[in-house]
Design an enzyme around this catalytic site. Sequence first.
Site, PDB file in Angstrom:
ATOM      1  N   LYS A 228       0.835  -1.199   0.000  1.00  0.00           N
ATOM      2  CA  LYS A 228       0.000   0.000   0.000  1.00  0.00           C
ATOM      3  C   LYS A 228       0.874   1.254   0.000  1.00  0.00           C
ATOM      4  CE  LYS A 228      -3.831   1.950   2.757  1.00  0.00           C
ATOM      5  NZ  LYS A 228      -4.671   1.697   3.945  1.00  0.00           N
TER       6      LYS A 228
ATOM      7  N   SER B 285     -10.168  -0.784   6.491  1.00  0.00           N
ATOM      8  CA  SER B 285      -9.372  -0.495   5.296  1.00  0.00           C
ATOM      9  C   SER B 285      -8.647  -1.692   4.700  1.00  0.00           C
ATOM     10  CB  SER B 285      -8.341   0.606   5.604  1.00  0.00           C
ATOM     11  OG  SER B 285      -8.990   1.828   5.838  1.00  0.00           O
TER      12      SER B 285
ATOM     13  N   SER C 225      -9.324   1.829   2.655  1.00  0.00           N
ATOM     14  CA  SER C 225      -8.393   2.627   1.871  1.00  0.00           C
ATOM     15  C   SER C 225      -7.328   1.802   1.142  1.00  0.00           C
ATOM     16  CB  SER C 225      -7.685   3.637   2.795  1.00  0.00           C
ATOM     17  OG  SER C 225      -6.969   2.976   3.831  1.00  0.00           O
TER      18      SER C 225
END
Length: 492
Positions: free
Chosen positions: A77, A176, A152
Site C-alpha cells: 500500500k 481499510s 483505503s
Amino acid sequence: MSATALAAAIRQRRISASDVVEEHIAAVQRVNPRLNAVVADRFDAARAEARAADARVAAASSGEPLPPLLGVPCTVKEAVAFAGLPNSAGVVARGGVPAGSTAPAAQRLVEAGAIVLGATNTSEMCLWVESENRLYGRTRNPYDPARTAGGSSGGEGAAIGSGASPFGLGSDIGGSIRIPAFCCGVFGHKPSRGLVPTTGSWPPCDDGNRPLFAHGPLARRAEDLMPLLRILAGPDGVDPLAAGSGAGGAAHLGDPADVSLRGLPVLLIDECWPLIASDDMLWARERAAGALAAAGARVQRRRMPRLRRAVESYVTTLARTSGIGARDVLFAAGAHDVDWRALLRRGGPHTVATRLLLVAEQAHARLPRRWAERLIEAGECIAAELSAAIGDGVLLEPTLATTAPRHGRTVGRPWWLAHVVPFNLAGVPVTQTPLGLDPHGLPLGVQVAAGHGRDHVSIAVALELERIFGGWTPPPAPPTTVRTDELVRVLG
C-alpha cells in the site's frame, strides 16, 4: 498459486523467481490500465532481486534453510513507507515525495525474501472506503470497473483480486483491509491490537488513534495468512502498543491446525445494525454458519442493541482521541489551508469525500465535551460487550451492507462503516473471507472475528470456509477491444 506454494516451488527449483516475477509484472501491465491499482512500480529492481534470488537458490547446499518468501513478488500500500517509492496517501501536496526508509512491517517481508513490485493506490489520507484521490485517480473493481475496489487499501485489493499480485501489505483503521478484500474477492486479515507495529505509515499514528490501527496482509489464498502474520508480528522498539505486555509476537501466535471446529461457538448478531445487510449478504453469512455447523460448530444468535451507536462512537473516538486532525495532516504535507468556501467549490486538489470530512471535522469540534465523552464511553462499552460475546469462539458478520457499491455511492454516508468499525474499537482480529460470487458476478464474503490474541482461530475458520466454498474466484477477462484499423486489416 499461493505465495507459500510459489516459495516452495522456487526453493525446489521447479520454477525460477525470475519467471514468477516476470509473469506478475506482465499481469500488472495487463490489468492496470483498466483498474489503476499499482500507482508506482519498481519493475527493474524487482527483476534484479529475482535474479539474485535464483542465484541464491542455485548456490544453496542441500537442506540449507532459505528465507520463507524468497523470490515471491508482492505489492505494498502506497501509504506504507517503502524506501524509494512514493509515500503520499494520495495527497497532492505530498506527491512525488519518496519514502526515505521502509516501515518495519514492509521490511520484514523483504527480509523474508519477498520482492516488492510496486505501491498501490489508497483513498486520500486513507480516510474513506473508496480508493480515489486527485494525485493518482480512482481504483476500479476487477469484477466490475463501475464499482468500488474499496478503501483505503483498494489498490491492494484490486491488484490481488485481479491476480496481479499473490499477496500484499495493507492497513486498517476502520475496515481499510477488510472492505477492499471483500470488494475484490480475496482474503484480508486485521491483526489483534498490538500484534504488528504501526510504525512507518503515513499519515502517522499517534497515541490516540493507534489502538484503532493495524498493518496486516491481504492474500488470494488463505494458507498464506498465518505465515505472513508470523513474519509481520512482534515489537519494533518504536510502537508502544507492539512493545506492550499483550503484544505477543510470532512466538505467541497459535497454530490454525490446532483449532477444532467441533464445539466451536459461532456467533451471529441479528437486527442490531444501523444499516441492515442485503439478502445476498445475509444469505452468504448463513451459508458460512451452516457449513461450520456441519463441521460440528455450535451456532448461536443474540442481539446487541448498542451496536446501533457504533459508527458515531467510532467517529467520535477517532476525532477526539487523536492529537492531529485531517486538516492538520494536510497542512503538515504542505497543502493550502482549506476554508469553507474552498470546501464547497468543485474541483481542486481534494476529493469530495475529503472535503465533506473536513466539514464534518469542523462541525464535530463544536460538539459539547460532555456529549463527546458519552459517545467515547459508549464505544468502550461496545468494545467490551463485543469481546465478551466472541469469547473463545468466532463471530460472523457481513463486511458491508451490500456487495461492492458503485463509485461514489458511499461518499458522505458514514453508516457504510457500521459493520466494520466495532472490531477496530475492540481491537480483535478479523479475517475477511470470500464466499464466491453473487448472481451478478460480484464477490460475496464474511468477516470472521475472534478473541484478542486468537488470530489463528479466525484464520482456521477462513481456511475451512475456503475449503468448502473455494475462496478466491478469478474475475472474468475484460472484453477484448479491437482498433478499427486493425479490424480493417484483418478483414482485408
